[in-house]
Write a protein that holds these residues in place. Sequence first.
Motif, PDB file in Angstrom:
ATOM      1  N   PRO A 144       1.028  -1.231   0.145  1.00  0.00           N
ATOM      2  CA  PRO A 144      -0.096  -0.292  -0.089  1.00  0.00           C
ATOM      3  C   PRO A 144       1.057   1.189  -0.062  1.00  0.00           C
ATOM      4  O   PRO A 144       1.613   1.627   0.945  1.00  0.00           O
ATOM      5  N   GLY A 145       0.733   2.199  -1.142  1.00  0.00           N
ATOM      6  CA  GLY A 145       1.499   3.459  -1.180  1.00  0.00           C
ATOM      7  C   GLY A 145       2.757   3.178  -1.718  1.00  0.00           C
ATOM      8  O   GLY A 145       3.616   4.160  -1.839  1.00  0.00           O
ATOM      9  N   THR A 180      13.442   2.996  -9.527  1.00  0.00           N
ATOM     10  CA  THR A 180      13.461   3.310  -8.075  1.00  0.00           C
ATOM     11  C   THR A 180      12.328   3.506  -7.444  1.00  0.00           C
ATOM     12  O   THR A 180      11.100   3.504  -8.346  1.00  0.00           O
ATOM     13  N   GLY A 181      12.145   3.318  -6.311  1.00  0.00           N
ATOM     14  CA  GLY A 181      10.855   3.219  -5.469  1.00  0.00           C
ATOM     15  C   GLY A 181      11.150   3.638  -4.028  1.00  0.00           C
ATOM     16  O   GLY A 181      12.267   3.573  -3.744  1.00  0.00           O
ATOM     17  N   ILE A 182       9.951   3.817  -3.361  1.00  0.00           N
ATOM     18  CA  ILE A 182      10.067   3.931  -1.782  1.00  0.00           C
ATOM     19  C   ILE A 182       9.089   2.924  -0.983  1.00  0.00           C
ATOM     20  O   ILE A 182       7.889   2.729  -1.328  1.00  0.00           O
ATOM     21  N   TYR A 183       9.891   2.376   0.155  1.00  0.00           N
ATOM     22  CA  TYR A 183       9.131   1.349   0.730  1.00  0.00           C
ATOM     23  C   TYR A 183       8.138   2.115   1.722  1.00  0.00           C
ATOM     24  O   TYR A 183       8.285   3.224   2.446  1.00  0.00           O
ATOM     25  N   ALA A 204      -1.982   4.419   7.583  1.00  0.00           N
ATOM     26  CA  ALA A 204      -2.710   3.091   8.089  1.00  0.00           C
ATOM     27  C   ALA A 204      -4.052   3.584   8.574  1.00  0.00           C
ATOM     28  O   ALA A 204      -5.149   2.904   8.357  1.00  0.00           O
ATOM     29  N   LYS A 205      -4.451   4.926   9.218  1.00  0.00           N
ATOM     30  CA  LYS A 205      -5.349   5.200   9.799  1.00  0.00           C
ATOM     31  C   LYS A 205      -6.237   5.323   8.794  1.00  0.00           C
ATOM     32  O   LYS A 205      -7.422   5.115   9.039  1.00  0.00           O
ATOM     33  N   GLU A 206      -6.127   6.404   8.087  1.00  0.00           N
ATOM     34  CA  GLU A 206      -7.015   6.748   6.953  1.00  0.00           C
ATOM     35  C   GLU A 206      -6.946   6.047   5.690  1.00  0.00           C
ATOM     36  O   GLU A 206      -7.801   5.931   4.898  1.00  0.00           O
ATOM     37  N   LEU A 207      -6.343   4.936   5.703  1.00  0.00           N
ATOM     38  CA  LEU A 207      -6.053   4.158   4.568  1.00  0.00           C
ATOM     39  C   LEU A 207      -5.737   4.988   3.262  1.00  0.00           C
ATOM     40  O   LEU A 207      -6.434   4.578   2.259  1.00  0.00           O
ATOM     41  N   LYS A 208      -5.002   6.019   3.346  1.00  0.00           N
ATOM     42  CA  LYS A 208      -4.661   6.810   2.187  1.00  0.00           C
ATOM     43  C   LYS A 208      -3.050   6.798   1.797  1.00  0.00           C
ATOM     44  O   LYS A 208      -2.405   6.617   2.614  1.00  0.00           O
ATOM     45  N   THR A 209      -2.853   6.876   0.425  1.00  0.00           N
ATOM     46  CA  THR A 209      -1.550   7.212   0.039  1.00  0.00           C
ATOM     47  C   THR A 209      -1.183   8.282  -0.080  1.00  0.00           C
ATOM     48  O   THR A 209      -2.111   8.999  -0.662  1.00  0.00           O
TER      49      THR A 209
END
Length: 248
Positions: A144-145, A180-183, A204-209
Motif C-alpha cells: 500500500p502506497g 526506483t521506489g520507496i518502501y 494506515a489510519k485513513e488508508l490513504k496513500t
Amino acid sequence: MKLKDKSTIISNIVKYSERSILITFDANHQLFSLDWLLQKRSWLLDNISDKLLQVNSTYNSLLVTYNFTINDFYGEKVALRQLLLNANEPYNLGFRSVIIPTCYDDEFSIDAKEFEHKKELSKQDLIRLHSGQSYRVHFIGFLPGFPYLSQVKKDLYLPRKSQPRPKISAGSVGIAGRQTGIYPVNSPGGWQIIGQTPLCLFDAKELKTFLKAGDTIRFKPINRNEYDEIKAEIQLDINFQNRFVDES
C-alpha cells in the motif's frame, strides 16, 4: 512516419477473475503514454462508474473490477473496447509535483557500496545521479502506497538482491534494475537501498496513500538534522508533509 491505427493500441482484453477484466495496451504505439493511460482510466470511471468497484493501472494495462459477477464476458469486452476507442475527450487530471526529501547518509544508504563496487560510482555521484532528475509515478502497487517510478539513469541500473532482506524500514528509497521506489511500510525486500525519506507514504489510519499515479516527483538530498525535524513534524501532524506537494 505513418500513424498506427488507434484500434491496434489495445493488445488484449482477458477475463482476469470472476469480477475483473484486464486490458493490456501496446506500450510502443505512437499514441501510448502514461498520461494517455491515466486519461482512459478516468474515462472509464466517469462513464461506467455505476458498474465498477475500481480501475487499477500498471505500466501498460488497466484492471477493471466490477461490482457484479461477469456472466457475459464477451459483451463486457466489446463494450470496454468501444468505450476506450471512442474516448476522445481530453482530461485535465491535475497531476502534481512532489518533492521527496531524502537523507542519503551512510546509516540509510546501506547499499551504496554495491554501486561503488559494481558501477564504480562514488557516494557523491550516486546522490547526484539519483536526485538529479524528475520521475513519474506510473502506478501504486506491491505494498500500500509503494510508488513504481519511471526509470533511473543507465549508470544506476543495478538488479535487486538475490537474497532479500527480512526487513526494510518504511521510507527507504531503493533501486531495482531500471526502477526506483520507496518502501511505504516496514517490509521484507530486495531492492538496493540508497537513502530514506521522513515522509509517510501510507496513512494506515485513513488508508490513504501520499503519492498518486501521474505525480512527478524529485528527490531532494537533506542532512540528518533536517530528516529528524521533518519526521518529528509529521508525527505531530501528518498534514505537515503536504507542503512538499505542488498542486498547480
